[in-house]
Design an enzyme around this catalytic site. Structure first.
Site, PDB file in Angstrom:
ATOM      1  N   ARG A 234       0.862  -1.188   0.000  1.00  0.00           N
ATOM      2  CA  ARG A 234       0.000   0.000   0.000  1.00  0.00           C
ATOM      3  C   ARG A 234       0.896   1.235   0.000  1.00  0.00           C
ATOM      4  O   ARG A 234       1.912   1.275   0.714  1.00  0.00           O
ATOM      5  CB  ARG A 234      -0.930   0.035   1.214  1.00  0.00           C
ATOM      6  N   ASP A 258       4.697  -0.295  -6.892  1.00  0.00           N
ATOM      7  CA  ASP A 258       3.440  -0.639  -7.568  1.00  0.00           C
ATOM      8  C   ASP A 258       2.291   0.160  -6.963  1.00  0.00           C
ATOM      9  O   ASP A 258       1.176   0.125  -7.469  1.00  0.00           O
ATOM     10  CB  ASP A 258       3.161  -2.148  -7.432  1.00  0.00           C
ATOM     11  N   GLU A 263      -2.085   7.602  -4.851  1.00  0.00           N
ATOM     12  CA  GLU A 263      -2.397   6.946  -6.119  1.00  0.00           C
ATOM     13  C   GLU A 263      -3.861   7.096  -6.532  1.00  0.00           C
ATOM     14  O   GLU A 263      -4.185   7.045  -7.715  1.00  0.00           O
ATOM     15  CB  GLU A 263      -2.025   5.465  -6.070  1.00  0.00           C
ATOM     16  N   HIS A 295      -0.416  -0.034  -9.605  1.00  0.00           N
ATOM     17  CA  HIS A 295      -1.190  -1.021  -8.816  1.00  0.00           C
ATOM     18  C   HIS A 295      -1.616  -2.192  -9.705  1.00  0.00           C
ATOM     19  O   HIS A 295      -2.790  -2.532  -9.813  1.00  0.00           O
ATOM     20  CB  HIS A 295      -2.407  -0.344  -8.168  1.00  0.00           C
TER      21      HIS A 295
HETATM   22  P1  NAI Z   1      -1.840 -11.233   4.911  1.00  0.00           P
HETATM   23  O1  NAI Z   1      -2.918 -10.768   5.819  1.00  0.00           O
HETATM   24  O2  NAI Z   1      -1.785 -12.677   4.530  1.00  0.00           O
HETATM   25  O3  NAI Z   1      -0.415 -10.838   5.487  1.00  0.00           O
HETATM   26  C1  NAI Z   1      -0.130  -9.588   6.078  1.00  0.00           C
HETATM   27  C2  NAI Z   1       0.938  -9.810   7.116  1.00  0.00           C
HETATM   28  O4  NAI Z   1       1.280  -8.549   7.663  1.00  0.00           O
HETATM   29  C3  NAI Z   1       0.490 -10.712   8.267  1.00  0.00           C
HETATM   30  O5  NAI Z   1       1.431 -11.737   8.504  1.00  0.00           O
HETATM   31  C4  NAI Z   1       0.393  -9.746   9.437  1.00  0.00           C
HETATM   32  O6  NAI Z   1       0.712 -10.363  10.685  1.00  0.00           O
HETATM   33  C5  NAI Z   1       1.449  -8.714   9.064  1.00  0.00           C
HETATM   34  N1  NAI Z   1       1.306  -7.471   9.804  1.00  0.00           N
HETATM   35  C6  NAI Z   1       0.173  -6.917  10.331  1.00  0.00           C
HETATM   36  N2  NAI Z   1       0.484  -5.785  11.002  1.00  0.00           N
HETATM   37  C7  NAI Z   1       1.820  -5.648  10.914  1.00  0.00           C
HETATM   38  C8  NAI Z   1       2.726  -4.690  11.412  1.00  0.00           C
HETATM   39  N3  NAI Z   1       2.311  -3.665  12.159  1.00  0.00           N
HETATM   40  N4  NAI Z   1       4.040  -4.847  11.121  1.00  0.00           N
HETATM   41  C9  NAI Z   1       4.473  -5.898  10.384  1.00  0.00           C
HETATM   42  N5  NAI Z   1       3.660  -6.850   9.879  1.00  0.00           N
HETATM   43  C10 NAI Z   1       2.349  -6.715  10.151  1.00  0.00           C
HETATM   44  O7  NAI Z   1      -1.966 -10.323   3.616  1.00  0.00           O
HETATM   45  P2  NAI Z   1      -1.401 -10.600   2.159  1.00  0.00           P
HETATM   46  O8  NAI Z   1      -2.415 -11.326   1.350  1.00  0.00           O
HETATM   47  O9  NAI Z   1      -0.042 -11.173   2.260  1.00  0.00           O
HETATM   48  O10 NAI Z   1      -1.321  -9.119   1.581  1.00  0.00           O
HETATM   49  C11 NAI Z   1      -0.396  -8.183   2.099  1.00  0.00           C
HETATM   50  C12 NAI Z   1      -0.721  -6.810   1.576  1.00  0.00           C
HETATM   51  O11 NAI Z   1      -0.510  -6.770   0.168  1.00  0.00           O
HETATM   52  C13 NAI Z   1      -2.210  -6.406   1.718  1.00  0.00           C
HETATM   53  O12 NAI Z   1      -2.454  -5.824   2.995  1.00  0.00           O
HETATM   54  C14 NAI Z   1      -2.402  -5.404   0.622  1.00  0.00           C
HETATM   55  O13 NAI Z   1      -2.159  -4.120   1.158  1.00  0.00           O
HETATM   56  C15 NAI Z   1      -1.295  -5.734  -0.378  1.00  0.00           C
HETATM   57  N6  NAI Z   1      -1.810  -6.183  -1.673  1.00  0.00           N
HETATM   58  C16 NAI Z   1      -1.398  -5.511  -2.802  1.00  0.00           C
HETATM   59  C17 NAI Z   1      -1.840  -5.905  -4.053  1.00  0.00           C
HETATM   60  C18 NAI Z   1      -1.382  -5.214  -5.319  1.00  0.00           C
HETATM   61  O14 NAI Z   1      -1.972  -5.435  -6.388  1.00  0.00           O
HETATM   62  N7  NAI Z   1      -0.354  -4.392  -5.283  1.00  0.00           N
HETATM   63  C19 NAI Z   1      -2.792  -7.016  -4.194  1.00  0.00           C
HETATM   64  C20 NAI Z   1      -3.110  -7.688  -2.952  1.00  0.00           C
HETATM   65  C21 NAI Z   1      -2.643  -7.254  -1.740  1.00  0.00           C
END
Ligand code: NAI
Length: 344
Positions: A234, A258, A263, A295
């Site tokens: 993000r 990305d 954005e 994105h």
């Molecule tokens: P997920 O929920 O599986 O993993 C997120 C991880 O971040 C978890 O392990 C969580 O414990 C950790 N986390 C939470 N708070 C934290 C903190 N304060 N410090 C460090 N780590 C922390 O989510 P996933 O599926 O891996 O997605 C991650 C991110 O990717 C999403 O939140 C979204 O913002 C982004 N995303 C971007 C996309 C794109 O097209 N560029 C598409 C899909 C997701």
């Protein structure tokens, strides 16, 4: 069920038409984003379907409730664009927690390789029959240290990819994954250690109050000179102004973005032929060592199909049972996947 679908792009329709018609969901596609000015368009529908740059704030939630709409179906994983605290008890927020962690992790690696091996430069040069290699020197990933912030679904796939390249991994997560730290090539460390020892830093955590500007002036100062910053998560995880300063001072060796803080005003739209109003974005894009994609990391056929299928199943399941395993709710002071399955 009648669904008002906001911020529609041509690539959304085929998969949503397919899964929507399979389950009797009538979809009205709007190109405009959902916000306080456009929320009226949802009148007469049972639910709204939104993406990352639609706005679901207090004003939008109030109006949806007045119109009797109680379901906000996010066709993405992140929900930072929803006022989750205010939504609690008023609208059910359903999301697609995972559609293809591979799509995002592979895009992150594609950007990294493009950047450090200067593929973006080579592509332009050879099209102009310029076969010179001056300025094209890159570096091996093998043996380098990558810092991964957020070791959830995408972060873990990215770590696997990096391990395939023979890289060492320093990981940081608020909630570490059991069994991931092998005490050797993959280790959980403090953020300070990650900043200090990483050659490359990749962000895979959600945007929260805690992670807002996790890469800021102080963090950049704590990094190795020449650090490569990857953000496919993000935009507001990175203080864009501090990043630009870091690039100008040569402290940051390269950045692959990305996502970008502001954005919502630009990404997904064609601004060619226009004067870009955002000086920081324009300056970042002008840098030879910055790559920006708009994105795009999620955009694979596999992910689009999974997104449509899960969004439709969320809506159908919720209509049938009044609950959905992919509901997000605000309990105990933070937004998280709903554990009770029925929030209000
Ligand atoms: P997920 O929920 O599986 O993993 C997120 C991880 O971040 C978890 O392990 C969580 O414990 C950790 N986390 C939470 N708070 C934290 C903190 N304060 N410090 C460090 N780590 C922390 O989510 P996933 O599926 O891996 O997605 C991650 C991110 O990717 C999403 O939140 C979204 O913002 C982004 N995303 C971007 C996309 C794109 O097209 N560029 C598409 C899909 C997701």
């Amino acid at each position: 069920m009648k669904l008002a679908f906001f911020d529609t792009k041509p690539y959304d329709k085929p998969s949503f038409d397919k899964y929507g018609s399979m389950h009797g969901i009538e979809i009205k596609y709007y190109e405009t984003k959902l916000n306080e000015d456009t929320v009226e368009l949802a009148s007469g529908y049972d639910a709204v379907c939104v993406f990352v740059n639609d706005t679901v704030n207090v004003g939008v939630i109030d109006r949806l409730c007045e119109m009797g709409i109680r379901i906000v179906a996010l066709r993405c994983a992140g929900f930072n664009n929803v006022d989750m605290k205010y939504a609690f008890g008023q609208v059910h927020v359903l999301r697609v927690p995972a559609y293809s962690p591979y799509a995002v992790a592979e895009h992150a690696m594609a950007m990294l390789l493009t950047s450090i091996r200067r593929i973006h430069k080579a592509y332009i040069r050879t099209r102009d029959f310029n076969f010179s290699l001056a300025g094209m020197t890159g570096f091996d990933l093998h043996g380098k240290t990558v810092g991964v912030i957020g070791t959830g679904r995408i972060g873990r796939v990215f770590i696997d990819i990096c391990r395939g390249f023979g890289m060492n991994v320093l990981a940081y997560d608020k909630y570490p994954t059991a069994g991931l730290d092998n005490g050797d090539t993959v280790r959980y460390v403090s953020l300070e250690e990650l900043f200090r020892d990483s050659d490359i830093i990749s962000l895979h955590c959600p945007l929260t109050e805690e992670t807002y500007h996790v890469i800021d002036e102080k963090a950049i100062a704590a990094c190795k000179r020449g650090v490569v910053i990857l953000n496919t998560s993000r935009g507001a995880l990175v203080d864009a102004e501090a990043l630009l300063t870091g690039i100008k001072s040569r402290k940051v060796g390269a950045a692959c973005l990305d996502v970008y803080e502001e954005e919502a005003d630009f990404f997904f739209e064609d601004f060619s032929g226009h004067i870009l109003e955002d000086d920081i974005l324009a300056r970042l894009i002008s840098m030879p060592n910055v790559i920006v994609t708009s994105h795009q990391a999620f955009l694979t056929e596999d992910a689009l199909s999974n997104i449509a299928q899960t969004t439709v199943e969320n809506l159908v399941g919720f209509a049938r049972n009044g609950q959905c395993e992919n509901e997000v709710c605000f309990r105990g002071g933070q937004a998280e996947d709903c554990k009770c399955g029925k929030c209000f």
